[in-house]
Design an enzyme around this catalytic site. Structure first.
Site, short mmCIF file in Angstrom:
data_model
loop_
_atom_site.label_atom_id
_atom_site.label_comp_id
_atom_site.label_asym_id
_atom_site.label_seq_id
_atom_site.Cartn_x
_atom_site.Cartn_y
_atom_site.Cartn_z
N ARG B 122 -33.87 48.68 49.04
CA ARG B 122 -35.30 48.32 49.12
C ARG B 122 -36.17 49.02 48.09
O ARG B 122 -37.36 49.23 48.29
CB ARG B 122 -35.86 48.59 50.53
N LYS B 144 -42.61 42.99 35.61
CA LYS B 144 -41.98 41.73 35.98
C LYS B 144 -40.46 41.87 35.90
O LYS B 144 -39.94 42.35 34.91
CB LYS B 144 -42.42 40.61 35.04
N GLU B 186 -44.49 37.14 20.45
CA GLU B 186 -45.32 37.78 21.48
C GLU B 186 -46.41 38.64 20.85
O GLU B 186 -47.50 38.76 21.40
CB GLU B 186 -44.46 38.62 22.44
N LYS B 228 -51.42 44.77 26.47
CA LYS B 228 -50.70 44.42 27.70
C LYS B 228 -51.04 45.40 28.83
O LYS B 228 -51.27 45.00 29.97
CB LYS B 228 -49.20 44.39 27.46
N GLU B 238 -50.63 39.01 38.49
CA GLU B 238 -50.87 37.77 37.78
C GLU B 238 -51.67 36.76 38.60
O GLU B 238 -51.41 35.56 38.55
CB GLU B 238 -49.53 37.15 37.38
N ARG B 242 -54.30 38.32 34.00
CA ARG B 242 -52.97 38.49 33.40
C ARG B 242 -52.36 37.15 32.98
O ARG B 242 -51.48 37.10 32.11
CB ARG B 242 -52.04 39.20 34.39
N ASN B 246 -49.44 34.29 29.49
CA ASN B 246 -48.49 33.18 29.50
C ASN B 246 -48.81 32.13 28.43
O ASN B 246 -48.23 31.05 28.44
CB ASN B 246 -48.47 32.52 30.88
N HIS B 249 -46.19 29.85 27.06
CA HIS B 249 -44.99 30.01 27.90
C HIS B 249 -44.65 28.79 28.74
O HIS B 249 -43.50 28.61 29.11
CB HIS B 249 -45.14 31.25 28.79
N HIS B 253 -41.10 27.65 28.30
CA HIS B 253 -40.10 27.59 29.38
C HIS B 253 -39.49 26.20 29.47
O HIS B 253 -38.30 26.05 29.76
CB HIS B 253 -40.72 27.98 30.72
N HIS B 266 -36.07 33.07 23.73
CA HIS B 266 -37.35 33.01 24.43
C HIS B 266 -38.52 33.04 23.45
O HIS B 266 -39.45 32.23 23.53
CB HIS B 266 -37.44 34.17 25.42
#
Lengths: 361, 361
Positions: B122, B144, B186, B228, B238, B242, B246, B249, B253, B266
């Site tokens: 956990r 993330k 990026e 960032k 997010e 934030r 993206n 993205h 994606h 990517h």
């Protein structure tokens, strides 16, 4: 119909526990969690056929879509495969980040749906609707989620607080007696580690609880949840006082893992584990024999097992060294330190051996 | 050797980003995360053989045990099977809750080790040691973590802040040019969505960056991480600002998933995606054509792809409807609204079709 609400102020988010007879279908229980998004009810093949239809009818007006997923029942299914099944169902129903997972069932369903909610698209909301006594008094509150690993129960999981817990005491009516009794172990635990007056109340009310007297049940549920809520609020991630809620669990997990998941119910293992941990507390010089006897007597009267299965002391030690609370292989136990008091501390393996010498087989 | 430290105040925990040439083996980089517990370095077969030996030697005096696990490299391995491999390694080395996972590698290793850290027992600590430009300027910061699902990249994951990020610019020397260029996407993104002066600096410094001039690299890294860090501090999960990170993205994606993981890097997909998203911003009437040209020119000069692969508009729309940021099947894009400014908003499918009509194939 009386529905009572109890607030849990966890650092990860505040939420309410709604308890009472009929809470499942009471519209007030769901106020504040409805949304224009997909709701997926995750349930099992035991509980689903009884409660899922009426619940879906109740929820349909409040969500853009209400779907359900029935998983096989039992600890053996608390695996990543089940998480993937939930993720697939969410994607099949075009669920997005605003979706709501609803865990309708016992601890296994709650752990699975909770874990899936914590990691689907990096976290979505989850409502816990526990239908077993164990889940109502324990696993549905506090945000612990998990799946099992062949080398340890709950070895993988997260802390992810639900946005609501709805505990309907009516759902306990259909619970098999063995499972009901297993749930009583956790009720006894709260008295033992946190509230001696509650332990005394359990001693006086155990016969009423065993026949599922509605009033006694509601009282046991409310007091158990109050204790858990106050401890979770103080220590969401189990780095401090929350650890006392693991009383009986290190022995219990060793029994469960050693026997193979599903042979002993979690509550049965915890019941026996509390007796062993009480004995360990006495051997460590922390409590008198009378306090051990109170725990032992409650475990016996409840119908929980009082002797550990014969796995051999070496196997038990090996399992306990791998417990999540162990530190550099050093076994830590929650020990009783007085009436309604407990703490976690390292324990010599010789002491653990002595406990099993008395109580194994 | 200059090592600079940048503090990230994420709600889930504050931590430092240590950057500079030689940071990997500098003892100051590791101060505060050493502990009397197991450290497991998770790396890949590309980076492990170069850096893992010296790093293990450096760390051995500071931990009770230092172990390493080499995973196969590449996006195709960002699966649950890899998480189980990490969990098995942790258990093999008797790691407990106090253990430290160290992600030594690119974004894949960082996502995997981060996700494993977020759910082993956990949640345990994780240090990110990014060795690619993409990971240094983006994926290692912000918490993330993810694994892929056959129906979507990063579909399962968590937010789990690292306890430290150590970005050694020396490790970029061995990076293949294709991967280095992918990381520049990026860097360009930060300028486009948050800091027009930085975008201008990139335009002026791109030639120096492309030959990996140490001074230019350090500046690009520092300014990217500052942007960032400030955005993550304001919005860890997010739900708000934030989301502008993206930019490019959603298109990216769709390209990555549509082509099959690993066909496009990517950063390559994001580079092309930024050009498409800039064009979408213009079609939506938010920016002038000159601003599109600045992005397109940077993407081209960097050597990133400027045309989307031929998947067919219908397939693109299907992929984009399933994006994590979609809402009830409605496609949302981060669009530019001015120099250094962006926001997320729903976009008509006709507009997206128009973008592909111009830029596909």
């Amino acid at each position: 119909m009386t529905v009572s609400r109890l607030r849990v102020d966890a650092p990860g988010g505040a939420y309410e526990i709604v308890t009472g007879a009929g809470a499942l279908l009471d519209p007030r229980s769901w106020q504040g969690v409805e949304r224009d998004a997909v709701a997926l009810i995750v349930t099992n093949t035991t509980v689903g056929p009884i409660y899922c239809g009426p619940l879906m009818d109740r929820l349909r007006p409040s969500f853009s879509k209400v779907a359900m997923l029935e998983l096989a029942d039992g600890e053996a299914h608390k695996t990543w495969t089940s998480i993937e099944t939930i993720v697939d169902a969410l994607l099949d129903h075009h669920a997005d980040r605003h979706c709501l997972l609803i865990a309708l069932g016992g601890g296994v369903v709650g752990d699975l749906a909770g874990f899936a909610a914590s990691c689907f698209m990096r976290g979505v909301d989850c409502v816990q609707v526990p239908t077993t006594l164990l889940a109502q008094v324990d696993s549905s509150v506090g945000g612990k989620t998990a799946i099992n690993h062949r080398r340890g129960k709950n070895m993988v999981g997260t802390f992810h607080q639900p946005v609501r817990v709805i505990a309907d005491t009516d759902t306990l009516r259909t619970l098999p007696q063995r499972e009901f009794v297993a749930g009583l172990a956790e009720v006894i635990k709260y008295g033992a580690v946190a509230d001696d007056a509650f332990l005394t109340w359990i001693e006086q009310s155990l016969d009423a609880l065993l026949v599922r007297d509605a009033e006694a049940l509601t009282e046991a549920l409310t007091r158990s949840c109050q204790i858990k809520a106050s401890i979770v609020a103080a220590d969401e991630r189990e780095s401090g006082p929350r650890v006392v809620l693991n009383f009986g669990h290190t022995f219990g997990h060793a029994i469960e893992t050693g026997m193979g998941y599903g042979q002993w119910l979690h509550g049965e293992a915890v019941g026996c584990g509390m007796l062993l941990a009480a004995e360990a507390s006495r051997l460590a010089g922390l409590i008198e024999v009378q306090q051990v006897r109170r725990i032992a007597e409650l475990v016996r009267r409840a119908g929980l097992p009082t002797r550990a299965p014969s796995l051999g002391i070496e196997r038990y030690l090996e399992l306990m060294r791998g417990d999540k609370k162990a530190r550099n292989g050093e076994i830590r136990l929650v020990l009783l330190t007085g009436p309604g008091q407990a703490r976690s501390q390292p324990v010599e393996e010789a002491l653990i051996s002595a406990v099993f010498h008395e109580h194994e087989g």
